[in-house]
Design a protein around this motif. Sequence first.
Motif, short mmCIF file in Angstrom:
data_model
loop_
_atom_site.label_atom_id
_atom_site.label_comp_id
_atom_site.label_asym_id
_atom_site.label_seq_id
_atom_site.Cartn_x
_atom_site.Cartn_y
_atom_site.Cartn_z
N ASN A 2 0.55 -1.59 -0.03
CA ASN A 2 0.12 0.26 -0.16
C ASN A 2 0.72 0.78 0.09
O ASN A 2 2.02 1.44 -0.10
N LYS A 3 0.04 2.33 -0.12
CA LYS A 3 0.88 3.56 -0.33
C LYS A 3 2.13 3.60 1.50
O LYS A 3 2.81 4.50 0.73
N SER A 4 1.58 3.46 2.27
CA SER A 4 2.45 3.84 3.76
C SER A 4 3.00 3.08 3.55
O SER A 4 4.56 3.58 3.57
N GLU A 5 2.96 1.58 2.95
CA GLU A 5 4.54 0.45 3.03
C GLU A 5 5.19 1.39 1.90
O GLU A 5 6.84 1.30 1.79
N LEU A 6 4.72 1.74 1.02
CA LEU A 6 5.76 2.17 -0.48
C LEU A 6 6.33 3.36 -0.03
O LEU A 6 7.76 3.83 -0.68
N ARG A 7 5.60 4.12 0.36
CA ARG A 7 6.03 5.14 1.60
C ARG A 7 7.86 5.11 2.42
O ARG A 7 8.95 5.60 1.65
#
Length: 174
Positions: A2-7
């Motif tokens: 998800n976006k949080s993990e990718l950040r």
Amino acid sequence: MNKSELRKLFKTKRNTLDIDNLSEKIVNNLFELDVFINAKNICTYISFGNEINTQKILNLKNKNIYAPKIINDKIIMVKYNPNNLSPNKYSILEPINNEIYLPQEQDVIVVPALSCDKNFNRLGYGGGFYDEYLKNTNSVKVSLLPNALLSDNLPTEPHDKKIDIIITETDIFK
């Protein structure tokens, strides 16, 4: 992911890179871009931490330079003056003045990104500030990014705004 993990992943990856060297090459590539050469009004973020360094852009004398300021949880662009900066609630320097520069008057906006993909989707920091701001402009949106942070495909949401140009140390994607 998800976006949080990718950040988290891209921030960690960015911390392993020689950002000073990469910034020099990437910003020089920006300076060779016709749309940048012909632009009169440039909006750019003030680099923070291990972001691509925008100081050479901010120091340009032959352009009108504007930088983001957060007011009421929204970004406005105001005239950049290196002598009138103050840290905001995120500890990022921003102009003190409140003289708003209208989005429709901007030629180029340099938009911060943790990653971009081949479809010109941008992964930002998660605040939604730039997505909100970019929906009101037809300016050319540029992100400066090391090759190591390019992605094949990023997750997107309906409010996410695409960028127009990605500049790396070796390529310019339009």
